[in-house]
Design a protein around this motif. Structure first.
Motif, PDB file in Angstrom:
ATOM      1  N   THR A  19       0.828  -1.202   0.000  1.00 20.86           N
ATOM      2  CA  THR A  19       0.000   0.000   0.000  1.00 20.86           C
ATOM      3  C   THR A  19       0.859   1.248   0.000  1.00 20.86           C
ATOM      4  OG1 THR A  19      -1.730  -1.168   1.188  1.00 20.86           O
ATOM      5  CG2 THR A  19      -1.788   1.245   1.260  1.00 20.86           C
ATOM      6  N   GLU A  20       1.943   1.258   0.820  1.00 13.39           N
ATOM      7  CA  GLU A  20       2.831   2.406   0.854  1.00 13.39           C
ATOM      8  C   GLU A  20       3.481   2.629  -0.504  1.00 13.39           C
ATOM      9  OE1 GLU A  20       5.602   1.905   3.968  1.00 13.39           O
ATOM     10  OE2 GLU A  20       4.161   2.309   5.578  1.00 13.39           O
ATOM     11  N   GLU A  21       3.893   1.556  -1.177  1.00 17.57           N
ATOM     12  CA  GLU A  21       4.537   1.667  -2.470  1.00 17.57           C
ATOM     13  C   GLU A  21       3.581   2.282  -3.496  1.00 17.57           C
ATOM     14  OE1 GLU A  21       6.724  -1.129  -5.815  1.00 17.57           O
ATOM     15  OE2 GLU A  21       6.196  -1.936  -3.866  1.00 17.57           O
ATOM     16  N   VAL A  22       2.344   1.855  -3.468  1.00 14.22           N
ATOM     17  CA  VAL A  22       1.339   2.393  -4.391  1.00 14.22           C
ATOM     18  C   VAL A  22       1.115   3.866  -4.104  1.00 14.22           C
ATOM     19  CG1 VAL A  22      -1.084   2.301  -5.042  1.00 14.22           C
ATOM     20  CG2 VAL A  22       0.219   0.189  -4.776  1.00 14.22           C
ATOM     21  N   ASP A  23       1.025   4.247  -2.850  1.00 16.57           N
ATOM     22  CA  ASP A  23       0.832   5.644  -2.485  1.00 16.57           C
ATOM     23  C   ASP A  23       1.965   6.506  -3.009  1.00 16.57           C
ATOM     24  OD1 ASP A  23      -0.675   4.985   0.770  1.00 16.57           O
ATOM     25  OD2 ASP A  23      -1.517   5.033  -1.247  1.00 16.57           O
ATOM     26  N   GLN A  65       4.009   5.843  -5.496  1.00 24.49           N
ATOM     27  CA  GLN A  65       3.960   5.856  -6.953  1.00 24.49           C
ATOM     28  C   GLN A  65       2.899   6.833  -7.452  1.00 24.49           C
ATOM     29  OE1 GLN A  65       6.114   4.398  -8.926  1.00 24.49           O
ATOM     30  NE2 GLN A  65       5.127   5.268 -10.736  1.00 24.49           N
ATOM     31  N   THR A  66       1.786   6.877  -6.763  1.00 23.66           N
ATOM     32  CA  THR A  66       0.727   7.825  -7.130  1.00 23.66           C
ATOM     33  C   THR A  66       1.213   9.255  -6.988  1.00 23.66           C
ATOM     34  OG1 THR A  66      -0.971   6.256  -6.435  1.00 23.66           O
ATOM     35  CG2 THR A  66      -1.622   8.567  -6.625  1.00 23.66           C
ATOM     36  N   LEU A  67       1.921   9.532  -5.905  1.00 21.09           N
ATOM     37  CA  LEU A  67       2.467  10.871  -5.695  1.00 21.09           C
ATOM     38  C   LEU A  67       3.468  11.232  -6.782  1.00 21.09           C
ATOM     39  CD1 LEU A  67       3.035  10.802  -1.826  1.00 21.09           C
ATOM     40  CD2 LEU A  67       1.337  12.158  -3.054  1.00 21.09           C
ATOM     41  N   LEU A  68       4.334  10.295  -7.123  1.00 20.28           N
ATOM     42  CA  LEU A  68       5.336  10.551  -8.150  1.00 20.28           C
ATOM     43  C   LEU A  68       4.681  10.854  -9.495  1.00 20.28           C
ATOM     44  CD1 LEU A  68       7.942   7.757  -7.296  1.00 20.28           C
ATOM     45  CD2 LEU A  68       8.176  10.206  -6.877  1.00 20.28           C
ATOM     46  N   GLU A  69       3.605  10.142  -9.789  1.00 15.51           N
ATOM     47  CA  GLU A  69       2.940  10.332 -11.076  1.00 15.51           C
ATOM     48  C   GLU A  69       2.228  11.667 -11.183  1.00 15.51           C
ATOM     49  OE1 GLU A  69       0.414   6.961 -11.455  1.00 15.51           O
ATOM     50  OE2 GLU A  69       2.045   5.579 -12.012  1.00 15.51           O
ATOM     51  N   GLN A  70       1.885  12.269 -10.041  1.00 15.83           N
ATOM     52  CA  GLN A  70       1.179  13.545 -10.118  1.00 15.83           C
ATOM     53  C   GLN A  70       2.138  14.737 -10.174  1.00 15.83           C
ATOM     54  OE1 GLN A  70      -0.987  13.265  -6.297  1.00 15.83           O
ATOM     55  NE2 GLN A  70      -0.102  15.233  -5.741  1.00 15.83           N
ATOM     56  N   GLU A  95      -4.450  16.532  -6.588  1.00 14.40           N
ATOM     57  CA  GLU A  95      -5.435  17.269  -5.798  1.00 14.40           C
ATOM     58  C   GLU A  95      -5.013  17.452  -4.344  1.00 14.40           C
ATOM     59  OE1 GLU A  95      -9.059  15.127  -6.236  1.00 14.40           O
ATOM     60  OE2 GLU A  95      -9.326  15.653  -8.362  1.00 14.40           O
ATOM     61  N   LYS A  96      -3.852  16.903  -3.974  1.00 16.34           N
ATOM     62  CA  LYS A  96      -3.378  17.008  -2.588  1.00 16.34           C
ATOM     63  C   LYS A  96      -2.013  17.684  -2.543  1.00 16.34           C
ATOM     64  CE  LYS A  96      -5.849  12.915  -0.912  1.00 16.34           C
ATOM     65  NZ  LYS A  96      -5.719  11.601  -0.203  1.00 16.34           N
ATOM     66  N   ASP A  97      -1.706  18.295  -1.397  1.00 10.88           N
ATOM     67  CA  ASP A  97      -0.403  18.926  -1.201  1.00 10.88           C
ATOM     68  C   ASP A  97       0.697  17.874  -1.263  1.00 10.88           C
ATOM     69  OD1 ASP A  97      -1.927  21.123  -0.767  1.00 10.88           O
ATOM     70  OD2 ASP A  97      -1.486  21.312   1.379  1.00 10.88           O
ATOM     71  N   VAL A  98       1.846  18.281  -1.755  1.00  4.78           N
ATOM     72  CA  VAL A  98       3.020  17.411  -1.783  1.00  4.78           C
ATOM     73  C   VAL A  98       4.149  18.108  -1.029  1.00  4.78           C
ATOM     74  CG1 VAL A  98       4.816  16.424  -3.240  1.00  4.78           C
ATOM     75  CG2 VAL A  98       2.428  16.245  -3.928  1.00  4.78           C
ATOM     76  N   ASN A 127       6.192  13.384   1.117  1.00  8.70           N
ATOM     77  CA  ASN A 127       5.135  13.139   2.107  1.00  8.70           C
ATOM     78  C   ASN A 127       5.532  12.060   3.100  1.00  8.70           C
ATOM     79  OD1 ASN A 127       3.774  15.026   0.610  1.00  8.70           O
ATOM     80  ND2 ASN A 127       1.903  13.835   0.392  1.00  8.70           N
ATOM     81  N   GLY A 128       6.797  12.114   3.534  1.00  8.69           N
ATOM     82  CA  GLY A 128       7.300  11.184   4.547  1.00  8.69           C
ATOM     83  C   GLY A 128       7.754   9.846   4.035  1.00  8.69           C
ATOM     84  N   GLN A 129       7.565   9.561   2.752  1.00  8.04           N
ATOM     85  CA  GLN A 129       7.963   8.275   2.187  1.00  8.04           C
ATOM     86  C   GLN A 129       9.289   8.418   1.447  1.00  8.04           C
ATOM     87  OE1 GLN A 129       4.837   5.796   0.427  1.00  8.04           O
ATOM     88  NE2 GLN A 129       3.377   7.443   0.854  1.00  8.04           N
TER      89      GLN A 129
END
Length: 307
Positions: free
Chosen positions: A69-73, A75-80, A105-108, A186-188
């Motif tokens: 789940t953390e990895e997907v999160d 990856q989603t951040l990187l893609e945005q 749509e969220k802060d980075v 975002n801490g990751q």
């Protein structure tokens, strides 16, 4: 009487037999109960063991699912995040403008391990490194954080004057590798280098007449300085706003003539009512050819942009 004794003895035998049968049955019941109790205990122990094994086997799967789940999160951040870069070479320097834009749509929040937030490496056509932004620089070792709001950008600008070990590099085709270096998002933790762009560009030949030109001032009051290698130590300048010439051709004398480089400094004054409401004031430095009187060795310098 004899018959009576026989009956009495028969009754005693029957009573003794019944007692023996009761004791045997009681003993059998006790043994059956013990066996059942031992079997029940064994079944209970086995169920407890199976439950413990099941819980232990389930635990790594939960950890794996959490890691996934953390990895997907991440990856989603990187893609945005979208990285863009522009390389703008001029006669005396090249400017690197690059940015990270948040398309989500969220802060980075980006965390950098030191004051060095990016690296720029320039290589020539042979693949030889001729410039590295961080070389010779010192950076604070404190962690630096930058926040990018949705639809906003984090921008960077850097420049290089084509110097390598005290000499100007040769004109030609070069490549610039620009990398933004956050260690966490975002801490990751970010393991790779997802924000990296490579651009090719051309380094032009050095201007043969003017170099190291600087402009200071604003609102019609400017001081221009630099070096010139010009015939008999003299050159001309004018100022225009894209529509008309505001300062007519004006001569400047430098400290020495060609082939040496002479220093110069002069002021440009433009009345307030002559300043453009929008557009750019451009200074043109140039020589007049001694052979035919034509304009040569032109160099254009921005004085100020008005909006």
């Amino acid at each position: 009487m004899k018959k009576f004794l026989v009956i009495i003895m028969a009754m005693l035998f029957i009573a003794a037999g019944c007692a023996s049968s009761g004791e045997s049955k009681a003993k059998d019941d006790e043994e059956t109960e013990n066996v059942s109790g031992e079997k029940a205990n064994e079944e209970t122990n086995e169920e407890t063991k199976e439950k413990t094994d099941s819980e232990e086997s389930d635990q790594p799967e939960e950890d794996t699912e959490q890691d996934s789940t953390e990895e997907v999160d991440l990856q989603t951040l990187l893609e945005q995040i979208e990285m863009s870069a522009a390389v703008n070479p001029e006669t005396e320097k090249v400017t690197f403008d690059f940015s990270l834009k948040n398309n989500g749509e969220k802060d980075v929040n980006l965390h950098f391990s030191s004051g060095q937030q990016y690296e720029i490496i320039v290589k020539n056509a042979k693949g030889e490194e001729v410039y590295r932004y961080s070389e010779g620089k010192s950076f604070t070792q404190a962690v630096v954080s930058e926040e990018i709001k949705p639809s906003k950008e984090l921008t960077f600008t850097s420049s290089w004057n084509y110097d390598q070990d005290g000499e100007r590099v040769q004109p030609g085709t070069y490549s610039a590798e620009v990398t933004v270096l956050p260690m966490k998002m975002n801490g990751q933790t970010i393991e790779a280098k997802p924000f990296q762009v490579e651009k090719a560009f051309e380094i032009p030949s050095e201007n043969q007449a003017f170099r190291n030109v600087k402009v200071e001032g604003e609102n019609g009051q400017y001081t221009v300085s630099g070096e010139a290698r010009v015939f008999e130590g003299s050159f001309m300048y004018n100022v225009e706003d894209g529509h008309q010439v505001i300062v007519m051709d004006t001569p400047v004398q430098v400290s020495e003539g060609a082939p040496g480089w002479g220093e110069f400094e002069f002021t440009v004054e433009i009345a307030e009512d002559q300043l453009p409401t929008s557009g750019t004031l451009t200074l043109m430095l140039y020589e007049i050819s001694a052979k035919d009187g034509s304009v040569t060795n032109q160099k254009f310098v921005k004085l100020e942009t008005f909006n």
